[in-house]
Design a protein around this motif. Sequence first.
Motif, PDB file in Angstrom:
ATOM      1  N   ARG A 218      56.501  12.560  14.356  1.00  0.00           N
ATOM      2  CA  ARG A 218      55.098  12.938  14.206  1.00  0.00           C
ATOM      3  C   ARG A 218      54.261  11.794  14.755  1.00  0.00           C
ATOM      4  O   ARG A 218      54.447  10.641  14.353  1.00  0.00           O
ATOM      5  N   ILE A 219      53.395  12.123  15.692  1.00  0.00           N
ATOM      6  CA  ILE A 219      52.559  11.099  16.324  1.00  0.00           C
ATOM      7  C   ILE A 219      51.130  11.244  15.825  1.00  0.00           C
ATOM      8  O   ILE A 219      50.523  12.315  15.952  1.00  0.00           O
ATOM      9  N   GLU A 220      50.608  10.154  15.250  1.00  0.00           N
ATOM     10  CA  GLU A 220      49.213  10.142  14.780  1.00  0.00           C
ATOM     11  C   GLU A 220      48.393   9.466  15.879  1.00  0.00           C
ATOM     12  O   GLU A 220      48.154   8.266  15.830  1.00  0.00           O
ATOM     13  N   SER A 221      47.986  10.247  16.875  1.00  0.00           N
ATOM     14  CA  SER A 221      47.385   9.627  18.065  1.00  0.00           C
ATOM     15  C   SER A 221      46.048   8.976  17.751  1.00  0.00           C
ATOM     16  O   SER A 221      45.593   8.093  18.479  1.00  0.00           O
ATOM     17  N   GLN A 222      45.418   9.399  16.658  1.00  0.00           N
ATOM     18  CA  GLN A 222      44.117   8.803  16.306  1.00  0.00           C
ATOM     19  C   GLN A 222      44.252   7.359  15.836  1.00  0.00           C
ATOM     20  O   GLN A 222      43.269   6.630  15.773  1.00  0.00           O
ATOM     21  N   ASP A 223      45.489   6.957  15.514  1.00  0.00           N
ATOM     22  CA  ASP A 223      45.707   5.606  14.971  1.00  0.00           C
ATOM     23  C   ASP A 223      46.386   4.668  15.953  1.00  0.00           C
ATOM     24  O   ASP A 223      46.710   3.538  15.596  1.00  0.00           O
ATOM     25  N   GLN A 224      46.685   5.130  17.162  1.00  0.00           N
ATOM     26  CA  GLN A 224      47.417   4.268  18.092  1.00  0.00           C
ATOM     27  C   GLN A 224      47.075   4.616  19.526  1.00  0.00           C
ATOM     28  O   GLN A 224      46.523   5.684  19.802  1.00  0.00           O
ATOM     29  N   THR A 225      47.425   3.722  20.433  1.00  0.00           N
ATOM     30  CA  THR A 225      47.134   3.955  21.846  1.00  0.00           C
ATOM     31  C   THR A 225      48.149   4.946  22.439  1.00  0.00           C
ATOM     32  O   THR A 225      49.190   5.229  21.841  1.00  0.00           O
ATOM     33  N   VAL A 226      47.824   5.439  23.615  1.00  0.00           N
ATOM     34  CA  VAL A 226      48.724   6.343  24.333  1.00  0.00           C
ATOM     35  C   VAL A 226      50.067   5.642  24.587  1.00  0.00           C
ATOM     36  O   VAL A 226      51.140   6.228  24.406  1.00  0.00           O
ATOM     37  N   ARG A 227      49.978   4.387  25.009  1.00  0.00           N
ATOM     38  CA  ARG A 227      51.202   3.623  25.279  1.00  0.00           C
ATOM     39  C   ARG A 227      52.061   3.489  24.030  1.00  0.00           C
ATOM     40  O   ARG A 227      53.288   3.589  24.101  1.00  0.00           O
ATOM     41  N   GLU A 228      51.422   3.253  22.921  1.00  0.00           N
ATOM     42  CA  GLU A 228      52.173   3.116  21.656  1.00  0.00           C
ATOM     43  C   GLU A 228      52.854   4.431  21.291  1.00  0.00           C
ATOM     44  O   GLU A 228      54.004   4.456  20.847  1.00  0.00           O
ATOM     45  N   SER A 229      52.142   5.537  21.475  1.00  0.00           N
ATOM     46  CA  SER A 229      52.735   6.845  21.172  1.00  0.00           C
ATOM     47  C   SER A 229      53.938   7.108  22.067  1.00  0.00           C
ATOM     48  O   SER A 229      54.994   7.552  21.608  1.00  0.00           O
ATOM     49  N   ALA A 230      53.777   6.816  23.366  1.00  0.00           N
ATOM     50  CA  ALA A 230      54.879   7.026  24.308  1.00  0.00           C
ATOM     51  C   ALA A 230      56.055   6.125  23.952  1.00  0.00           C
ATOM     52  O   ALA A 230      57.221   6.539  24.055  1.00  0.00           O
ATOM     53  N   ALA A 231      55.761   4.913  23.510  1.00  0.00           N
ATOM     54  CA  ALA A 231      56.824   3.968  23.146  1.00  0.00           C
ATOM     55  C   ALA A 231      57.608   4.464  21.931  1.00  0.00           C
ATOM     56  O   ALA A 231      58.837   4.334  21.867  1.00  0.00           O
ATOM     57  N   LEU A 232      56.897   5.046  20.965  1.00  0.00           N
ATOM     58  CA  LEU A 232      57.567   5.603  19.780  1.00  0.00           C
ATOM     59  C   LEU A 232      58.539   6.706  20.186  1.00  0.00           C
ATOM     60  O   LEU A 232      59.666   6.787  19.693  1.00  0.00           O
ATOM     61  N   LEU A 233      58.066   7.546  21.075  1.00  0.00           N
ATOM     62  CA  LEU A 233      58.886   8.668  21.533  1.00  0.00           C
ATOM     63  C   LEU A 233      60.075   8.152  22.349  1.00  0.00           C
ATOM     64  O   LEU A 233      61.206   8.643  22.201  1.00  0.00           O
ATOM     65  N   HIS A 234      59.825   7.157  23.172  1.00  0.00           N
ATOM     66  CA  HIS A 234      60.894   6.535  23.954  1.00  0.00           C
ATOM     67  C   HIS A 234      61.962   5.969  23.015  1.00  0.00           C
ATOM     68  O   HIS A 234      63.170   6.166  23.235  1.00  0.00           O
ATOM     69  N   ALA A 235      61.516   5.316  21.960  1.00  0.00           N
ATOM     70  CA  ALA A 235      62.461   4.724  20.992  1.00  0.00           C
ATOM     71  C   ALA A 235      63.290   5.814  20.316  1.00  0.00           C
ATOM     72  O   ALA A 235      64.497   5.654  20.091  1.00  0.00           O
ATOM     73  N   LEU A 236      62.652   6.930  20.009  1.00  0.00           N
ATOM     74  CA  LEU A 236      63.378   8.035  19.377  1.00  0.00           C
ATOM     75  C   LEU A 236      64.470   8.581  20.301  1.00  0.00           C
ATOM     76  O   LEU A 236      65.594   8.857  19.868  1.00  0.00           O
ATOM     77  N   LEU A 237      64.122   8.729  21.590  1.00  0.00           N
ATOM     78  CA  LEU A 237      65.102   9.249  22.550  1.00  0.00           C
ATOM     79  C   LEU A 237      66.279   8.287  22.691  1.00  0.00           C
ATOM     80  O   LEU A 237      67.433   8.715  22.791  1.00  0.00           O
ATOM     81  N   THR A 238      65.978   7.007  22.662  1.00  0.00           N
ATOM     82  CA  THR A 238      67.035   5.991  22.729  1.00  0.00           C
ATOM     83  C   THR A 238      67.942   6.107  21.503  1.00  0.00           C
ATOM     84  O   THR A 238      69.175   6.143  21.611  1.00  0.00           O
ATOM     85  N   GLU A 239      67.303   6.196  20.347  1.00  0.00           N
ATOM     86  CA  GLU A 239      68.027   6.303  19.069  1.00  0.00           C
ATOM     87  C   GLU A 239      68.936   7.530  19.059  1.00  0.00           C
ATOM     88  O   GLU A 239      70.035   7.508  18.503  1.00  0.00           O
ATOM     89  N   LYS A 240      68.481   8.606  19.683  1.00  0.00           N
ATOM     90  CA  LYS A 240      69.266   9.841  19.722  1.00  0.00           C
ATOM     91  C   LYS A 240      70.333   9.822  20.812  1.00  0.00           C
ATOM     92  O   LYS A 240      71.037  10.820  21.015  1.00  0.00           O
ATOM     93  N   GLY A 241      70.390   8.733  21.560  1.00  0.00           N
ATOM     94  CA  GLY A 241      71.398   8.614  22.613  1.00  0.00           C
ATOM     95  C   GLY A 241      71.099   9.445  23.838  1.00  0.00           C
ATOM     96  O   GLY A 241      71.993   9.812  24.601  1.00  0.00           O
ATOM     97  N   LEU A 242      69.827   9.748  24.057  1.00  0.00           N
ATOM     98  CA  LEU A 242      69.454  10.617  25.174  1.00  0.00           C
ATOM     99  C   LEU A 242      69.023   9.835  26.413  1.00  0.00           C
ATOM    100  O   LEU A 242      68.790  10.426  27.466  1.00  0.00           O
ATOM    101  N   LEU A 243      68.892   8.526  26.288  1.00  0.00           N
ATOM    102  CA  LEU A 243      68.456   7.723  27.451  1.00  0.00           C
ATOM    103  C   LEU A 243      69.574   6.802  27.922  1.00  0.00           C
ATOM    104  O   LEU A 243      70.442   6.438  27.170  1.00  0.00           O
TER     105      LEU A 243
END
Length: 177
Positions: free
Chosen positions: A152-177
């Motif tokens: 869940r991304i709370e875009s009102q509380d973070q920058t676009v880059r931060e949101s993308a980084a969170l998602l990137h980290a999730l994909l890494t964690e899931k072994g998809l990258l």
Amino acid sequence: MTGATIWLTGLPSAGKTTIAYELAGRLRDEGHRVEVLDGDEIRAFLSAGLGFTREDRHTNVQRIGFVAELLASHGVKVLVPVIAPYADSREAVRKRHHAEGTAFVEVHVATPVEVCSVRDVKGLYAKQAAGEISGLTGVDDPYEAPEAPDLRIESQDQTVRESAALLHALLTEKGLL
Ligand SMILES: Nc1ncnc2c1ncn2[C@@H]1O[C@H](COP(=O)(O)OP(=O)(O)O)[C@@H](O)[C@H]1O
Ligand SMILES: [Mg+2]
């Protein structure tokens, strides 16, 4: 390469498209094959002729889900910034991916409607308020928020880059990258 469909669901102006392209750029730089299936573009071609009834919205989401799965099954990271307001539509897309053994990640860009309506990128909230349009998701049309999204991304509380980084980290964690 491992393909995956990464669906960004949320209200109009939540930041789905912006975050999807930010992540797409980063993934491309890292050498991944990436496709973005943006709701507005899809509606002009693949879903031309469909409207915004519950049935048409469902059909739109199933078509996009079908194409996303095809691409993802060939190793593409498919980013899908599409509202997809109904839980059962999203569930059907998830099931289809599951049946094909293709990764599906659901991201809720959970920007509150109060913030979205101020951003109002396409002027839809203003038009709805002025009575010029109706059936706006989250205002006078349903939006069924995911109960258990992968992220869940709370875009009102973070920058676009931060949101993308969170998602990137999730994909890494899931072994998809
Ligand atoms: N933290 C943020 N994350 C995403 N978008 C943001 C953020 N802060 C401001 N914005 C702005 O909000 C708008 C979101 O629009 P868009 O990405 O087109 O939304 P959607 O695709 O969900 O309708 C853009 O103008 C974007 O620049
Ligand atoms: Mg968009």
